[in-house]
Design an enzyme around this catalytic site. Structure first.
Site, PDB file in Angstrom:
ATOM      1  N   ASP A   1       0.912  -0.884   0.060  1.00 51.23           N
ATOM      2  CA  ASP A   1       0.086   0.067   0.093  1.00 51.23           C
ATOM      3  C   ASP A   1       1.020   1.180   0.039  1.00 51.23           C
ATOM      4  OD1 ASP A   1      -1.865   2.009   0.365  1.00 51.23           O
ATOM      5  OD2 ASP A   1      -3.062   0.857   1.969  1.00 51.23           O
TER       6      ASP A   1
ATOM      7  N   ARG B   1      -0.345   4.395  -0.342  1.00 55.85           N
ATOM      8  CA  ARG B   1      -1.061   5.629  -0.407  1.00 55.85           C
ATOM      9  C   ARG B   1      -0.423   6.554   0.690  1.00 55.85           C
ATOM     10  NH1 ARG B   1      -6.856   2.954   0.335  1.00 55.85           N
ATOM     11  NH2 ARG B   1      -5.561   1.822   1.155  1.00 55.85           N
TER      12      ARG B   1
END
Length: 204
Positions: free
Chosen positions: A128, A130
């Site tokens: 991930d 983000r």
């Protein structure tokens, strides 16, 4: 240099969940078009329901059953509408931050037997990627005092707190699994520690 955020346009957007004010932002961190849908008066308010939703073209636009993103987007707008106050921040970070091209390549690897985490790692990315700096800047710009974060993701809570956002509580947003996304959701629960209690009870 301190990152800059500018609220360039605000316009009413009527939806099936009621009317929201859409805020269009420019920023100095990237050239992407991040937006916020705001319901009611959130300035100076505590425990404002907030959803930080990362773009998912396949789920949000096409209604793909490979993920739960489109359904989460719809549910979040419903929850905010029911509360008559809240913010949905739509961040342009497709595919957990790796972009649409790489996400689609990851889909093909998943069809060959990898899970979502292993597929990202195979392509040279983190599970991930983000970031939530812009979301924090937007919440600061809206002068929200503290939030009730609509999420199943503990890293999102930690990330926002680390950026100085007061996350007072969490609102779950769990979508019932289907045959196409059960493995995806189980990987979220097992490898990414997402709070997905229904999914954990649907073991293969």
């Amino acid at each position: 240099m301190k990152p800059l955020l500018e609220d360039l346009v605000q316009t009413p957007i009527p939806t099936r969940h009621g009317e929201f004010i859409l805020h269009y932002y420019s920023n100095s961190l990237d050239r992407k078009e991040h937006i916020a849908l705001v319901k009611g008066d959130v300035k100076g308010q505590d425990n404002v329901p907030v959803r930080i939703h990362s773009e998912c073209f396949t789920g949000d636009v096409l209604g793909s059953r490979r993920c739960d993103c489109g359904e989460q987007l719809d549910m979040a707008l419903h929850l905010i509408s029911q509360a008559e106050c809240g913010v949905l921040i739509y961040l342009r970070q497709e595919g957990r931050g790796i972009g649409l091209l790489k996400k689609l390549q990851a889909y093909n690897l998943q069809d060959q037997g990898m899970d979502t985490v292993d597929a990202n790692l195979h392509l040279g990315y983190q599970a991930d990627e983000r970031e939530y700096d812009i979301a924090a800047l937007i919440l600061t710009s809206l002068q929200v005092n503290s939030i009730a974060l609509i999420t199943n993701n503990p890293e999102k809570i930690d990330g926002l707190k680390g950026l100085g956002i007061a996350v007072n509580t969490r609102i779950p947003i769990e979508i019932k699994a289907n045959d196409d996304n059960l493995g995806y959701l189980q990987t979220k629960a097992k490898k990414m520690a997402h709070w997905l209690f229904q999914t954990q009870n649907e073991q293969d």
